[in-house]
Motif scaffolding. Sequence first.
Motif, mmCIF file in Angstrom:
data_model
loop_
_atom_site.group_PDB
_atom_site.id
_atom_site.type_symbol
_atom_site.label_atom_id
_atom_site.label_comp_id
_atom_site.label_asym_id
_atom_site.label_seq_id
_atom_site.Cartn_x
_atom_site.Cartn_y
_atom_site.Cartn_z
ATOM 1 N N ARG A 218 -56.276 -48.293 -58.528
ATOM 2 C CA ARG A 218 -54.950 -48.808 -59.005
ATOM 3 C C ARG A 218 -54.504 -50.023 -58.250
ATOM 4 O O ARG A 218 -53.733 -50.535 -58.662
ATOM 5 C CB ARG A 218 -54.069 -47.754 -59.126
ATOM 6 N N ASN A 221 -54.285 -53.854 -58.616
ATOM 7 C CA ASN A 221 -53.117 -54.588 -59.366
ATOM 8 C C ASN A 221 -52.096 -54.801 -58.546
ATOM 9 O O ASN A 221 -51.424 -53.905 -57.572
ATOM 10 C CB ASN A 221 -52.480 -53.478 -60.581
ATOM 11 N N TYR A 224 -48.952 -52.705 -58.662
ATOM 12 C CA TYR A 224 -49.072 -51.155 -58.090
ATOM 13 C C TYR A 224 -49.186 -51.402 -56.622
ATOM 14 O O TYR A 224 -48.714 -50.401 -55.962
ATOM 15 C CB TYR A 224 -50.280 -50.648 -58.563
ATOM 16 N N SER A 283 -40.409 -47.385 -64.044
ATOM 17 C CA SER A 283 -41.804 -47.508 -63.717
ATOM 18 C C SER A 283 -42.427 -46.473 -62.790
ATOM 19 O O SER A 283 -43.583 -46.361 -62.738
ATOM 20 C CB SER A 283 -42.113 -49.213 -63.467
ATOM 21 N N ILE A 287 -45.917 -44.769 -63.621
ATOM 22 C CA ILE A 287 -46.735 -45.579 -63.259
ATOM 23 C C ILE A 287 -48.049 -44.991 -62.978
ATOM 24 O O ILE A 287 -49.146 -45.527 -63.335
ATOM 25 C CB ILE A 287 -46.291 -46.224 -61.886
ATOM 26 N N SER A 291 -51.211 -45.811 -65.557
ATOM 27 C CA SER A 291 -52.085 -46.762 -65.085
ATOM 28 C C SER A 291 -53.459 -45.885 -65.278
ATOM 29 O O SER A 291 -54.543 -46.744 -65.297
ATOM 30 C CB SER A 291 -51.987 -46.819 -63.382
ATOM 31 N N ASN A 292 -53.562 -44.603 -65.568
ATOM 32 C CA ASN A 292 -54.843 -44.033 -66.015
ATOM 33 C C ASN A 292 -55.238 -44.514 -67.508
ATOM 34 O O ASN A 292 -56.356 -44.414 -67.550
ATOM 35 C CB ASN A 292 -54.525 -42.551 -65.964
ATOM 36 N N PHE A 294 -55.436 -47.661 -68.189
ATOM 37 C CA PHE A 294 -56.352 -48.693 -67.974
ATOM 38 C C PHE A 294 -57.431 -48.210 -67.035
ATOM 39 O O PHE A 294 -58.627 -48.523 -67.312
ATOM 40 C CB PHE A 294 -55.380 -49.958 -67.130
#
Length: 421
Positions: A218, A221, A224, A283, A287, A291-292, A294
């Motif tokens: 992650r 990003n 992140y 967020s 998050i 994010s999982n 993606f």
Amino acid sequence: MELEKALYKADYLLKQKRYAEAHKEVNTYLASDPESIPALIILIQIYLGLDKNEKADEVADQLIKLDPSDANILYLKGLTQTQTGKRKSALKFLDSALAFDPMMAEAHGLKAAIYFLDAEFEKALEAADNGLRIDPQNEICLNHRSMALLRLDRKEDHVQADQQALKSNPMNPLTHASVGFGALQKGEYDKAKDHFREALRIDPTNEYARQGMLESIRATNLYYRLFLKYAFWMQGLTPQVRWAVIILGYVMIRGLDSVSNALGTFAPIAQAVVIVYTTFAISTWIIGPVSNIFLRFHAFGKYVLTEEEIDVANRCAALLLMAVLGAVLFYSFDVDPDVQWKNLGFYVLCSGIALTVVVSSIATRTLEKSKRRLKTLGTIFGIGCGVLILMAFVLPNLAWDIFNLLLYSFIGYQFYANSQE
């Protein structure tokens, strides 16, 4: 003889992490001797392996009644109390264990782990050092000493501690995972990945390493990475200070929002601060699971996710799609005759975001009892969101009152969720 064989087999299966088979064998032995201390000790370890921490704690109580002065039993009780989130109680049992056996390095190591979780890093370091004086190769003490030094910003000592831990046992997955998290905190993302990958190579079932690998993927990003820095900073604060930061931030933003119109030329700046802070706060709540979504399409990440994480990611994706549709509806109607449709879009948008937060908060709890409590509250809140959307069609004037009630309920839910582990 057959019964002794069953107990031996249960212990062997336990070491192989074949918990269901080990459970069957130990139950066979306990059926004839329900107060067998060796069998009950194995049963506790099986329950812990199966994540049935509350059952393990109950068996530990049974053992203490049989022998309240056995240091190993008191240590196990401290372990089960830790796993059920009762860390203060766990420390008392560990101190009792050390009173009977001051040379129990594992008890010092578990104390270090508890103090680390409570952000009492000086105490964690002291407990780890106490354990290492007894057993210089104790892996729990070595790893928590390293992590405590990092949080205390003693970087040179931390590097030496990492090297010592790896030298002590280069094939220990926990050590590699701990070094990986240290590298992650320092922003050394490639190094973190290497250590998490090595930990998973040694033990593909290591949850600590799996979580670390997810975090390092992650972290590719940029946003992140900023979140990770914030998360590590918050973890370095005591629970009381964390609450103070959360409450102070909420009060400041509410105050800034209420006076923004009176700030004249500075009003746009104040409103921008409110929007940025609110966006960041929301967020941070979602998050991980979002994010999982993606990661499901990442070449390596999709193999690291569990079925539960994939399920949560799918739910979050559906709820975020709901929020997007609400936003489209909200911005598609801007004339008085259609105001109810505009309001409906607003309610759908807010409900989608709020329910994404709720689903995310449930998924990130580590204790089953916390998950059960939040699932109950989340279900009630979800029903409330459904009623709100229905009222937007039937009784639009009443819908606004329901929305305000849900808004305060959502704020209360978040404060309660943050108090759960």
